[in-house]
Design a protein around this motif. Sequence first.
Motif, PDB file in Angstrom:
ATOM      1  N   TYR A 118       0.664   4.997   0.886  1.00  0.00           N
ATOM      2  CA  TYR A 118      -0.211   5.857   1.672  1.00  0.00           C
ATOM      3  C   TYR A 118      -0.178   7.314   1.208  1.00  0.00           C
ATOM      4  O   TYR A 118      -1.164   8.040   1.346  1.00  0.00           O
TER       5      TYR A 118
ATOM      6  N   LEU B 158      -7.741   3.626   0.131  1.00  0.00           N
ATOM      7  CA  LEU B 158      -6.462   2.960   0.358  1.00  0.00           C
ATOM      8  C   LEU B 158      -6.370   1.593  -0.318  1.00  0.00           C
ATOM      9  O   LEU B 158      -5.357   0.917  -0.202  1.00  0.00           O
ATOM     10  N   ASP B 159      -7.449   1.197  -0.987  1.00  0.00           N
ATOM     11  CA  ASP B 159      -7.402  -0.024  -1.792  1.00  0.00           C
ATOM     12  C   ASP B 159      -8.396   0.101  -2.943  1.00  0.00           C
ATOM     13  O   ASP B 159      -9.084   1.122  -3.071  1.00  0.00           O
TER      14      ASP B 159
ATOM     15  N   PHE C 160      -2.897  12.045   1.743  1.00  0.00           N
ATOM     16  CA  PHE C 160      -2.969  10.588   1.801  1.00  0.00           C
ATOM     17  C   PHE C 160      -3.969  10.058   0.780  1.00  0.00           C
ATOM     18  O   PHE C 160      -5.069  10.619   0.616  1.00  0.00           O
ATOM     19  N   ASN C 161      -3.571   8.997   0.138  1.00  0.00           N
ATOM     20  CA  ASN C 161      -4.453   8.373  -0.843  1.00  0.00           C
ATOM     21  C   ASN C 161      -5.734   7.889  -0.176  1.00  0.00           C
ATOM     22  O   ASN C 161      -5.695   7.182   0.825  1.00  0.00           O
ATOM     23  N   VAL C 162      -6.853   8.281  -0.736  1.00  0.00           N
ATOM     24  CA  VAL C 162      -8.161   7.801  -0.301  1.00  0.00           C
ATOM     25  C   VAL C 162      -8.990   7.558  -1.568  1.00  0.00           C
ATOM     26  O   VAL C 162      -9.223   8.501  -2.316  1.00  0.00           O
TER      27      VAL C 162
ATOM     28  N   THR D  13       0.826  -1.204   0.000  1.00  0.00           N
ATOM     29  CA  THR D  13       0.000   0.000   0.000  1.00  0.00           C
ATOM     30  C   THR D  13       0.860   1.253   0.000  1.00  0.00           C
ATOM     31  O   THR D  13       1.750   1.398   0.833  1.00  0.00           O
TER      32      THR D  13
ATOM     33  N   ARG E 113      -7.002  -1.324   6.898  1.00  0.00           N
ATOM     34  CA  ARG E 113      -5.984  -0.288   6.729  1.00  0.00           C
ATOM     35  C   ARG E 113      -6.477   1.043   7.286  1.00  0.00           C
ATOM     36  O   ARG E 113      -7.655   1.391   7.168  1.00  0.00           O
TER      37      ARG E 113
END
Length: 293
Positions: free
Chosen positions: A34, A152-153, A148-150, A32, A226
Amino acid sequence: MEYHVLENDELTVEILTKGAEINSIRSKKTGTEYIWQADEKYWSRHAPILFPIVGKLKDDQYILDGKTYAMSQHGFARDRDFTVTDHSAESLAITLTEDAKSFKSYPFKFVLTIEYKLLGNCLIVRYFVKNNETEETMYFSIGAHPGFNVPLDQDTDFTDYYLEFSPKQKRTFIPVTKEVLLQTDKASELTENIYPISREMFSEGVLIWETKENTRVELKSDKIKRAIIFDYSEMPYLGIWSPYPQEAPFICIEPWCGVADTFDTNGKYDEKLGINALKPTEQFTSSYQMTFK
């Protein structure tokens, strides 16, 4: 761009020389990533350091000792090359000092050091600000602005996430004007500690709370394990931001020692809301911790 790597069994972290900016935080166990990867379509930065101001000055200027200085939003440190002063496998210290260019907008001799340290699945960030003046008090703000990546999946959406503040208590919320100045006359006490993420929550701009006590902020979803957890105790303001109306796949969580100008500011830097004052040769320290699950 030049960057420096920190690594342990849990995480790999990249720190750029330019701006001492976090470029990547990646889980070794899940792969991942982030940190927001600076897609210019939405926002071309990852996690800038805000110094010597946080946020925006009214008319992009301030007054000190009767003289007016110009400075753009968030200050100049994010665009300067830092110098590595210490580096090991799991830690990095990286430093910026004054120069002829900085004196034009900020008339102080200073030493700004950012220290990054890995500890398991945590990244600890420490700020050290030293006043190198021998006679003058130095005024400054400093803060974080990591994106932050949103989501996360690939199996969750932006709106599947929420922010949870701890401890559960009243916190002062300060709205902003269209010029991103603080509307302190419209501040309110909010009792909520859980805020579901939506696009519309950012329709009025950055969200700002006072966080004067020990604070934990968790970005998470009930659909996955996560999460990103912030812990800090000496950063009295918190900003939460994502661009609107763009549907950008990231959120910034920003603990600050300082804040933007108020809508009714007199422009005097030494009287600015949230400003920090350092006596000659003194040093200021503050820190926060990010945990990545």
